[in-house]
Motif scaffolding. Structure first.
Motif, PDB file in Angstrom:
ATOM      1  N   ILE A   1      -2.092  -3.544 -11.530  1.00 55.25           N
ATOM      2  CA  ILE A   1      -0.852  -3.065 -12.126  1.00 55.25           C
ATOM      3  C   ILE A   1       0.196  -4.172 -12.146  1.00 55.25           C
ATOM      4  O   ILE A   1       0.792  -4.462 -13.182  1.00 55.25           O
ATOM      5  CB  ILE A   1      -0.332  -1.832 -11.359  1.00 55.25           C
ATOM      6  N   VAL A   2       0.435  -4.803 -10.973  1.00 59.89           N
ATOM      7  CA  VAL A   2       1.523  -5.782 -10.892  1.00 59.89           C
ATOM      8  C   VAL A   2       1.090  -7.131 -11.454  1.00 59.89           C
ATOM      9  O   VAL A   2       1.774  -7.732 -12.256  1.00 59.89           O
ATOM     10  CB  VAL A   2       1.987  -5.935  -9.437  1.00 59.89           C
TER      11      VAL A   2
ATOM     12  N   PHE B   1       2.680   5.609  -7.163  1.00 61.78           N
ATOM     13  CA  PHE B   1       1.744   6.481  -7.887  1.00 61.78           C
ATOM     14  C   PHE B   1       2.293   7.895  -8.001  1.00 61.78           C
ATOM     15  O   PHE B   1       2.174   8.545  -9.040  1.00 61.78           O
ATOM     16  CB  PHE B   1       0.383   6.513  -7.185  1.00 61.78           C
ATOM     17  N   ILE B   2       2.909   8.363  -6.892  1.00 63.90           N
ATOM     18  CA  ILE B   2       3.428   9.733  -6.926  1.00 63.90           C
ATOM     19  C   ILE B   2       4.576   9.833  -7.921  1.00 63.90           C
ATOM     20  O   ILE B   2       4.633  10.761  -8.740  1.00 63.90           O
ATOM     21  CB  ILE B   2       3.868  10.174  -5.515  1.00 63.90           C
ATOM     22  N   ILE B   3       5.474   8.825  -7.880  1.00 65.76           N
ATOM     23  CA  ILE B   3       6.593   8.853  -8.831  1.00 65.76           C
ATOM     24  C   ILE B   3       6.059   8.787 -10.260  1.00 65.76           C
ATOM     25  O   ILE B   3       6.494   9.522 -11.149  1.00 65.76           O
ATOM     26  CB  ILE B   3       7.567   7.694  -8.542  1.00 65.76           C
ATOM     27  N   ALA B   4       5.069   7.903 -10.469  1.00 63.00           N
ATOM     28  CA  ALA B   4       4.487   7.787 -11.805  1.00 63.00           C
ATOM     29  C   ALA B   4       3.866   9.108 -12.228  1.00 63.00           C
ATOM     30  O   ALA B   4       3.999   9.534 -13.377  1.00 63.00           O
ATOM     31  CB  ALA B   4       3.435   6.683 -11.820  1.00 63.00           C
ATOM     32  N   ALA B   5       3.188   9.792 -11.282  1.00 62.90           N
ATOM     33  CA  ALA B   5       2.546  11.064 -11.616  1.00 62.90           C
ATOM     34  C   ALA B   5       3.584  12.068 -12.084  1.00 62.90           C
ATOM     35  O   ALA B   5       3.416  12.716 -13.126  1.00 62.90           O
ATOM     36  CB  ALA B   5       1.798  11.602 -10.403  1.00 62.90           C
TER      37      ALA B   5
ATOM     38  N   ILE C   1       0.833  -1.203   0.000  1.00 56.93           N
ATOM     39  CA  ILE C   1       0.000   0.000   0.000  1.00 56.93           C
ATOM     40  C   ILE C   1       0.866   1.251   0.000  1.00 56.93           C
ATOM     41  O   ILE C   1       0.611   2.196  -0.743  1.00 56.93           O
ATOM     42  CB  ILE C   1      -0.947  -0.004   1.224  1.00 56.93           C
ATOM     43  N   VAL C   2       1.944   1.219   0.772  1.00 53.97           N
ATOM     44  CA  VAL C   2       2.732   2.449   0.909  1.00 53.97           C
ATOM     45  C   VAL C   2       3.712   2.625  -0.240  1.00 53.97           C
ATOM     46  O   VAL C   2       3.846   3.716  -0.787  1.00 53.97           O
ATOM     47  CB  VAL C   2       3.473   2.462   2.261  1.00 53.97           C
ATOM     48  N   ILE C   3       4.367   1.521  -0.630  1.00 48.91           N
ATOM     49  CA  ILE C   3       5.446   1.697  -1.608  1.00 48.91           C
ATOM     50  C   ILE C   3       5.063   1.206  -2.997  1.00 48.91           C
ATOM     51  O   ILE C   3       4.919   1.999  -3.926  1.00 48.91           O
ATOM     52  CB  ILE C   3       6.728   0.995  -1.107  1.00 48.91           C
ATOM     53  N   PHE C   4       4.885  -0.084  -3.187  1.00 50.98           N
ATOM     54  CA  PHE C   4       4.647  -0.569  -4.537  1.00 50.98           C
ATOM     55  C   PHE C   4       3.590  -1.636  -4.551  1.00 50.98           C
ATOM     56  O   PHE C   4       3.725  -2.620  -3.833  1.00 50.98           O
ATOM     57  CB  PHE C   4       5.963  -1.110  -5.111  1.00 50.98           C
TER      58      PHE C   4
END
Lengths: 391, 319
Positions: free
Chosen positions: B99-100, B21-25, B12-15
């Motif tokens: 996603i994964v 999501f933030i990095i992807a954004a 939930i927090v990382i991947f």
């Protein structure tokens, strides 16, 4: 009662490059009424002109407008030369014409970019402004400056065109002409541009004449009026060209008119460079100007530019007056805006190619400004109350 | 047991959770800016990080450190809550996207409806933000956003039902699983894919549908009064929405993380998501802005009938 919202546009607004205020009354997305308030960039240039000698005035006139600087100085030098009864050498006249046409190309590219930006077509904006660099480089090559070319002087021009510069200009204008053909194709085929420009900002032929519109705005309303053709100055009487007109009376026609004018300008430059007369480029003139009253007219890229000079035999003008094209187009602009959509306001305002800074340097505007203040204050309030009661 | 808890927490927090999501954004904002810049013959972000990759993040940090102004006349509570609200909505929706592997972290029968509902809620919060800031430009921007929503929402919802009908499920994960077993829906419903792309452009308020924040008309539209931290959060929310739009397109029409060859499913998802984002960016570079009435007319006259046609085709054709 319908809900009327008053929206101020400017003096600071992202779609304006210069300070200007328009108070719009809108009903939903419709514009019901508009009141322009001018005078934000008033700098008292006319008074300053009276305090300086004719030579120094040349530099001041150059700075009335950043883009139409050649048009303003041509107008000024013409007036002074007529008062001095001096004939400018033909080569100087041709060089003036070439610089003026390069300036027109520069202005129209710049304008097309702004209109594209106003309708949200960022890609076209980026492309036109990239190509505008070509003409700015040519002007730098020719005069040493990218803007405010300082080419004109009383009695001739400051710099000559050498064969090398001439061939560079030929190369540059070829590219500019081709690119403009391409942009014209885009603007007349791309659906999103058409939906935003066809039947937007209508100015009927009758209104255009009665409201004294000038320049491409007038010619896009199917009135063939161009100072270059009607009252030729510089070398325009020897160069074959025709004034472009369109009968759409809307933004699309204004775009098409300016696109065609660029192509026409390219032809004028080619002809002028090919038929450049030999001889000197300047004559020495007296510093004292005999008393006279002269009105000089020039077709600036934005429309007819009118200068009035009253000299009194000294080396300073007694009275000088400038009427820039934007002022002439302002009443026509209000006509175009009423009944349109909010979304069309920026593109319609941009459509007359406004240059509020040129316009606001006029003393005449001060008078007008006072009047419009009065209207804005008590009278506007009363008008508003009356208007609301009617609803 | 403890191990499983830690793994799910990390998920939930990382991947594939918040951090991803933030990095992807930020990454896709960079992709969008760079791609459009190259289309327009500009360079785009260049200096911060390699190829300007860190520019969106730098912009975010800069905005966080800026002064946060709340207008005197604004409804202070709503005005402050809207950015947080807008940020949390796309996050919630993104957890419903597989996603994964072919099952999303949150997956239940009907999560497709939840995602559509969240996209609507985003527009509602836009309107609340605009209204609470009591600025004229904001008000007009908010009204335009709502009007625009009345236009594109209907064809979008109709057409998104296409994959759901064909796969006989209302769960995004199950639609993806169906596609993994069968074929991608873009092959049978290309019209639906195009309509969804157009509607998402309107949803994301990108050219040619950036009417609610058309800068030359209404300054920054509904965003006009937001500044500092709030603007930073709103921009991040916009980027997340962009990723969400791409992810929905990927999941419903391009088979989500399913792929072939040796590459892991996650890489496939990223490739497909990038393609979707590039399609949206490319459209953004091609057009001029429509007017609100032109948008409404176009959507009701052409997109809605076409969406209905697509659904009829889905019903008629057995696969």
């Amino acid at each position: 009662m319908s809900s009327i919202i008053k929206i101020p546009f400017g003096p600071q607004h992202p779609s304006f490059k210069e300070p200007e205020n328009f108070m719009f009354k809108v009903d939903g997305e419709y514009v019901v009424d508009v009141t322009p308030r001018i005078g934000y960039a008033h700098r008292g240039i006319e008074k300053a002109l009276e305090d300086r000698t004719y030579i120094l005035d040349l530099y001041l006139v150059e700075r009335i407008c950043g883009i139409c600087s050649q048009a303003h100085t041509t107008c000024y030098t013409q007036a002074v030369e007529e008062a001095l009864k001096v004939d400018v050498p033909p080569r100087a006249k041709y060089i003036r014409t070439i610089v003026a046409e390069l300036e027109r190309i520069h202005n129209h590219y710049y304008w097309l970019g702004i209109v594209a930006h106003e309708i949200g077509f960022e890609t076209l904006f980026m492309y036109t402004w990239r190509d505008r660099e070509i003409v700015m480089d040519l002007l730098e090559l020719l005069s040493g400056n990218r803007v405010q070319y300082a080419m004109n002087m009383i009695g001739g021009v400051r710099r000559d065109i050498t064969p090398e510069i001439s061939s560079e200009i030929m190369k540059g204008v070829k590219v500019l002409g081709e690119r403009m053909e391409y942009y014209k194709k885009i603007c007349s085929n791309e659906r999103t541009v058409l939906t935003r420009s066809v039947n937007v900002g209508i100015l009927k032929t009758k209104d255009a004449i009665s409201l004294c519109a000038v320049g491409p705005t007038l010619r896009a309303s199917n009135v063939k009026r161009d100072v270059r053709a009607d009252d030729p100055y510089a070398a325009y009487d020897e160069i074959p060209f025709h004034a472009v007109t369109y009968d759409g009376c809307d933004i699309a026609s204004r775009i098409a008119t300016r696109c065609d004018e660029v192509i026409e300008s390219v032809e004028i430059i080619r002809y002028a460079l090919g038929h450049l007369p030999t001889g000197s480029i300047e004559v020495i003139v007296s510093r004292l100007v005999p008393s006279a009253e002269i009105v000089s007219r020039v077709e600036a890229p934005r429309g007819e530019n009118m200068h009035y000079l009253k000299s009194n035999g000294t080396d300073k003008p007694e009275r000088y007056k400038v009427r820039a094209p934007t002022l002439a187009n302002l009443t026509a602009l209000c006509k175009m805006l009423i009944g349109g959509y909010i979304a069309d306001i920026p593109v319609v305002i941009a459509g007359i190619d406004p240059c509020f800074c040129c316009m606001d340097r006029l003393t005449f505007v001060d008078v007008n400004n006072d009047k419009s203040w009065g209207w804005k204050g008590e009278k506007l309030r009363r008008y508003g109350i009356k208007w609301y009661k009617k609803q | 047991m403890v191990q499983e808890t830690i793994i799910s927490l990390l998920q939930i927090v990382i991947f594939p959770g918040f951090l991803f999501f933030i990095i992807a954004a930020f990454f896709y904002e960079w992709v969008d800016r760079k791609f459009v810049a190259r289309l327009q013959n500009r360079y785009g972000p260049l200096h911060t990080g390699p190829l300007g990759l860190l520019q969106p993040f730098a912009d975010f940090l800069k905005l966080l450190s800026k002064e946060d102004i709340i207008p005197y006349a604004a409804d202070k509570l709503l005005f402050s809550v809207v950015p947080i609200f807008m940020l949390s909505l796309p996050f919630t929706a993104l957890f419903c996207i597989p996603i994964v592997n072919s099952t999303a972290p949150i997956s239940f029968e009907g999560d497709l409806i939840l995602v559509i509902f969240i996209t609507t809620l985003i527009v509602i919060s836009v309107f609340i933000g605009a209204w609470s800031s009591t600025n004229r430009f904001s008000t007009i921007g908010g009204m335009r956003a709502c009007l625009q929503m009345l236009g594109y929402e209907i064809p979008m919802t109709i057409v998104i039902a296409g994959p759901a009908i064909a796969a006989k499920t209302l769960s995004i994960s199950k639609i993806v699983q169906w596609q993994t077993a069968g074929f991608w829906f873009i092959l049978t419903q290309p019209l639906g894919f195009i309509i969804v792309a157009i509607c998402f452009l309107a949803e994301l308020q990108k050219i040619p549908f950036d009417i609610p924040k058309a800068e030359t008309e209404v300054v920054a539209g509904w965003l006009t009064e937001f500044s500092g931290k709030k603007l930073a959060l709103l921009r991040l929310a916009g980027d997340l929405e962009f990723v969400l739009a791409g992810s929905i397109m990927t999941s419903l029409y391009l088979g989500g993380p399913s792929g072939f060859w040796f590459m892991p499913p996650f890489v496939w998802f990223i490739i497909k998501l990038t393609v979707c984002i590039l399609i949206l960016s490319n459209l953004r570079g091609l057009f001029a802005r429509f007017r609100i009435d032109q948008l409404m007319r176009g959507v009701w006259k052409y997109l809605t009938p076409l969406a209905l046609l697509q659904i009829i085709l889905v019903e008629l054709i057995p696969w």
